[in-house]
Enzyme design. Sequence first.
Site, PDB file in Angstrom:
ATOM      1  CG  LEU A 141     -33.508  61.915 -28.453  1.00 30.50           C
ATOM      2  CD1 LEU A 141     -33.648  62.471 -29.757  1.00 30.50           C
ATOM      3  CD2 LEU A 141     -32.549  61.013 -27.962  1.00 30.50           C
ATOM      4  CB  ALA A 142     -30.944  63.207 -22.593  1.00 28.98           C
ATOM      5  CD  GLU A 143     -30.461  57.145 -25.291  1.00 22.44           C
ATOM      6  OE1 GLU A 143     -29.464  58.210 -25.131  1.00 22.44           O
ATOM      7  OE2 GLU A 143     -31.287  57.575 -26.176  1.00 22.44           O
TER       8      GLU A 143
ATOM      9  CG  HIS B 157     -32.090  49.903 -34.903  1.00 28.52           C
ATOM     10  ND1 HIS B 157     -30.936  51.140 -35.475  1.00 28.52           N
ATOM     11  CD2 HIS B 157     -32.523  51.339 -34.325  1.00 28.52           C
ATOM     12  CE1 HIS B 157     -31.232  52.271 -35.548  1.00 28.52           C
ATOM     13  NE2 HIS B 157     -32.264  52.325 -34.683  1.00 28.52           N
TER      14      HIS B 157
ATOM     15  CG  PHE C  21     -33.890  49.966 -30.765  1.00 28.80           C
ATOM     16  CD1 PHE C  21     -33.829  48.695 -31.290  1.00 28.80           C
ATOM     17  CD2 PHE C  21     -35.232  51.276 -31.855  1.00 28.80           C
ATOM     18  CE1 PHE C  21     -35.122  48.896 -32.529  1.00 28.80           C
ATOM     19  CE2 PHE C  21     -35.456  50.900 -32.179  1.00 28.80           C
ATOM     20  CZ  PHE C  21     -35.599  49.649 -32.957  1.00 28.80           C
TER      21      PHE C  21
ATOM     22  N   GLY D 128     -28.435  49.564 -28.813  1.00 25.46           N
ATOM     23  CA  GLY D 128     -27.594  50.448 -29.128  1.00 25.46           C
ATOM     24  C   GLY D 128     -27.648  51.674 -28.792  1.00 25.46           C
TER      25      GLY D 128
ATOM     26  CD  GLU E 101     -34.182  58.646 -25.740  1.00 25.70           C
ATOM     27  OE1 GLU E 101     -34.695  57.563 -26.875  1.00 25.70           O
ATOM     28  OE2 GLU E 101     -33.452  58.808 -25.523  1.00 25.70           O
TER      29      GLU E 101
HETATM   30  C1  LIG Z   1     -28.703  58.195 -28.237  1.00 26.09           C
HETATM   31  C2  LIG Z   1     -29.812  57.661 -29.222  1.00 26.09           C
HETATM   32  N1  LIG Z   1     -30.883  57.469 -28.506  1.00 26.09           N
HETATM   33  C3  LIG Z   1     -32.715  57.614 -29.050  1.00 26.09           C
HETATM   34  C4  LIG Z   1     -32.484  56.662 -30.784  1.00 26.09           C
HETATM   35  C5  LIG Z   1     -33.575  56.520 -31.518  1.00 26.09           C
HETATM   36  N2  LIG Z   1     -33.775  57.564 -31.950  1.00 26.09           N
HETATM   37  C6  LIG Z   1     -33.587  57.743 -33.518  1.00 26.09           C
HETATM   38  S1  LIG Z   1     -34.210  58.801 -34.100  1.00 26.09           S
HETATM   39  C7  LIG Z   1     -34.379  60.199 -33.313  1.00 26.09           C
HETATM   40  C8  LIG Z   1     -35.457  61.463 -32.740  1.00 26.09           C
HETATM   41  C9  LIG Z   1     -34.547  62.396 -33.505  1.00 26.09           C
HETATM   42  O1  LIG Z   1     -35.567  63.544 -33.837  1.00 26.09           O
HETATM   43  P1  LIG Z   1     -34.576  64.534 -33.956  1.00 26.09           P
HETATM   44  O2  LIG Z   1     -32.930  64.929 -33.586  1.00 26.09           O
HETATM   45  O3  LIG Z   1     -35.214  66.304 -33.506  1.00 26.09           O
HETATM   46  O4  LIG Z   1     -34.412  64.338 -35.681  1.00 26.09           O
HETATM   47  P2  LIG Z   1     -35.261  64.107 -36.764  1.00 26.09           P
HETATM   48  O5  LIG Z   1     -35.670  62.916 -36.582  1.00 26.09           O
HETATM   49  O6  LIG Z   1     -36.122  65.243 -36.079  1.00 26.09           O
HETATM   50  O7  LIG Z   1     -34.768  64.021 -37.671  1.00 26.09           O
HETATM   51  C10 LIG Z   1     -34.946  58.996 -31.635  1.00 26.09           C
HETATM   52  C11 LIG Z   1     -34.816  58.798 -30.352  1.00 26.09           C
HETATM   53  C12 LIG Z   1     -30.494  56.855 -30.940  1.00 26.09           C
HETATM   54  N3  LIG Z   1     -30.663  56.856 -32.326  1.00 26.09           N
HETATM   55  N4  LIG Z   1     -29.940  57.995 -30.344  1.00 26.09           N
END
Ligand SMILES: Cc1ncc(C[n+]2csc(CCOP(=O)(O)OP(=O)(O)O)c2C)c(N)n1
Lengths: 379, 334
Positions: free
Chosen positions: B58-60, B129, B83, B85, B29
Site C-alpha cells: 500500500l504505497a503509491e 474519492h 482513486f 485523491g 493495490e
Molecule cells: C494514500 C491512500 N491510498 C489508498 C487508499 C485506499 N485505501 C483505503 S483503506 C485501504 C487499506 C488500508 O488498510 P490498513 O492500513 O490495514 O487499514 P484497515 O482498513 O485494515 O483498517 C486502502 C488501500 C487510501 N485511502 N489512501
Amino acid sequence: MRTGLSEKTQSTVSAVDVSSRTDEPVQLLTPEGVRTESVEYDSWVEDLSDDDLLGLYQDMVVVRRFDNEATALQRQGQLGLWPPSLGQEAAQIGSARALRKEDFVFTSYREHGVAYVRGVRLEDMTRVWRGTANSGWDPFTVNMATPAVIIGAQTLHATGYAMGVQRDGADSVAVAYFGDGATSQGDVNEAMIFAASFKAPVIFFCQNNQWAISEPVGVQTVRPIADRAPGFGIPSIRVDGNDVLAVMAAMRVALERARTGGGATFIEAVTYRMGPHTTSDDPSRYEDLTEREEWAAKDPIQRLERYLDQLGLLTDEARASVKAAEDDAAKRFRAACIALEDPEPMTIFDNVYAEPHSGLERQKREYAAYLSYVEGGTR
Amino acid sequence: MTQMTLSKAIGAGLRRALQDDDHVLLMGEDIGELGGVFRVTDGLKHEFGPERVIDTPLAESGIVGTAIGLAFRGYRAVCEIQFDGFIYPAFDQIVAQVAKLHARTRGAVTVPLTLRVPYGGAIGSVEHHSESPEAYFAHTAGLRVVTPSTPQDAYSMIRMAIASNDPVIYFEPKRRYWSKGEVDLEAVPLPLDKARIVREGTDVTLIAYGPLVATALDAAEAATDEGISIEVIDLRSLSPIDFDTIEDSVNKTGRVVIVHEAAQFGGLGGEIAAVVTDRCFYSLEAPPQRVTGLNVPYPPAKLEDHFVPDLDRMLDAVDRVMGRENSLTGWSAR
Ligand SMILES: Cc1ncc(C[n+]2csc(CCOP(=O)(O)OP(=O)(O)O)c2C)c(N)n1
Ligand SMILES: [Mg+2]
C-alpha cells in the site's frame, strides 16, 4: 462506570526488555477468559477495579452495538458508507482508556471505539459517512483529530504534535492509530524517523487486522510488523489485540515511557477485521472464511465476558445495565444519524481560507446569483 | 462488435495488452484477487498470474517508483492508482522522475508507463474519492494525459496508452464505468492525441472531456428545444490538446463554452480559452465561457451537485455566449 481509569505511574519502563521480545504477542487473558501471568505486564493493570473491568466490557459492547447499527443504517440507505470496527474493540478500547484527557489522538477511519472513548458525540461520528460534512467534530473539544482517509498521513501529524508537546515542556502524549496496510506508506516510515530522531512523545499504535482491503498482511511485510520499529530506534511491543487487558498494559508502558522523556513506542495490536473493509466491500472475493472463524473464537468481548463471569462480576444487575447502555447507544446513534440535515448549498464556500480571498469571493457571489436565478425558475 | 460497460472495455484493453506484449505488467493495490475496487482488472490475475498482475504494498510512491525501475529493465508497467485523491503520495515520482527522465537522459531512457486513475465525482463518496487532478499533470512537461468518455475509446485508448513510449496518465471517468456502448475490438482507433467532434452544430462549441461528455451531449440535445445548435467536442487528450479541431469548430460557431469538473482556477478551461482567444479572436462573437467545479475542496456528498457541472449550468453558459438572458444578466461583481 465509564469514568477514567486510574493513571498508572510507575517508573519501571525498563522492566520491559524490548530487545528480548519474542514474536508471541503479549497476552493476559486467553481466549477462554483465563487470566495468565505475565511478569512484565501484570503490574500495569493490577490497579483495575471491578468497576473498571466492567467499564471496559461495557465500552466494547456499546461500540460493537452502534457499529452494527451503522452497518444497518448503511444498508437502509441512511449512510453512504461505513467501515466497521467489528472485532477490533479490545485494541481500540484498551488503548484509548489508558489515555489522559489531555493526550491527543490522530486516527484513521475505523477507530470508532477510540472516538467513543474520547467523547465524540454519536451524531458527529455519522456526519462524514452520511455525506453531510468532510469531518465530524472539532478536534480540540475531544483532543482527537478527525479521521485521516489518506492512508498513513496522520502518523506524521501525531509526531509533529508530540514535537510541540516537547517544546512546551508538557507531559502529554500523541497517539497515531493506523493499520497494517499503512505501514507500507512512506509517511509512516518517515514519522518513525522523526519520532526517533527527536525522541518525540508519540505512540505508534498499529492495529494489524490482517487485511488492507483485499491484501493480506503478508503483502506489506514479511516479518511481524512490530519488528520494524526497532530498526528505527523505536522499541516495540507485539500485543494480543483482542485482549483488552494486554492492550491496556502495553499502552500504559508506552505512555509512561513517552511521559518520562523516553520517546516513542510502537505497538502492534494483533487482531482481525471481522467484517468487510467497508460496506462497499465484498470479502467473499478474496477472504478465506475459515480464517475468520478461527478468529471468531478469539473474540475480544467474549473473552472478557468469560473472565468477568469467573470473577462473578456479571451479575444480572450488571448485565442489565450493560444491555441498557448498548440499547440506548444504538437508539441514539440511529436517531442522531437520521436527524442530520443536509448542509445549505452556499456553505460549500465556507472555511476554504482562514482569511478573505478575493477570487473565491467573486465566484461565491456568481454562484449565489446562479442559484437565485435557477430557483426563480428561469432555467 | 460487443456491448460492454466502460470498465469492462478497459479490462478488455488491458487483457489484449497483456496478451500482445509479455513485458506488460499490471501493478496496484487490490488489483489482483479482488480485481480492483471497480473490478476493472477482474480475472486478469488468474489469467496471467501474480508475476504479471501484481498486488503491491500500500504505497503509491512505491508503485510508481518501482515501475520506473521496471522500465529501465524493459517492462511496460500499467499502474493503477485506486482513486484520484490517492495519487499525491506518488506525485514526486510522477512529476520529478517519470515526466523528466527521458529529457534528463537526453533520450536514452524511455518510461513507457501508463498510470490508470479513476477520477471525477458525483458518486456520493467520502473525501479524496471524487477529485479531478488532471491539470497538475497536464501542466507537467513530459507527461501525456488522456481520458476516454466511451467504452470504445476506453478500450482503444488504454491500448494506445500502453503502446506509447511516453508516460501516459489515463484518467478513467469513474461515474461512467457502468455506462454501456458498442466496442469493436479490432477498430482502427483515432490517434491518441486527437479530439473528436461527437455532435455537430453551428451556434456554440461546447468542449468537454471524460465524465462530462455525456452531460454536454444531453445539454446539446436540450438546447435544440430553444433553437440553439451546439457542437460538442470530446477532447480525449488533455496533453497535448488538439487545438486544431477546436480552432476549426470555433471559427465556425463563433462561441465557445468549456466544461470540466476540476476547479476553475488554473484549470484546463483557462488554457483553452486563452488559445481560442488567440487563434479565433476575429471569429468570436462572445468571450469564451467556462463551467467548472468551484474553487473549493471537493465538498461532502450532499453538496456535490453544486460542485459538479450539470446540464443547467452548461445551458446557462450557452445563454451567456448567445447573448440571451442568463444568471449574470444585470449582475455586477462590484
Ligand atoms: C494514500 C491512500 N491510498 C489508498 C487508499 C485506499 N485505501 C483505503 S483503506 C485501504 C487499506 C488500508 O488498510 P490498513 O492500513 O490495514 O487499514 P484497515 O482498513 O485494515 O483498517 C486502502 C488501500 C487510501 N485511502 N489512501
Ligand atoms: Mg488492516
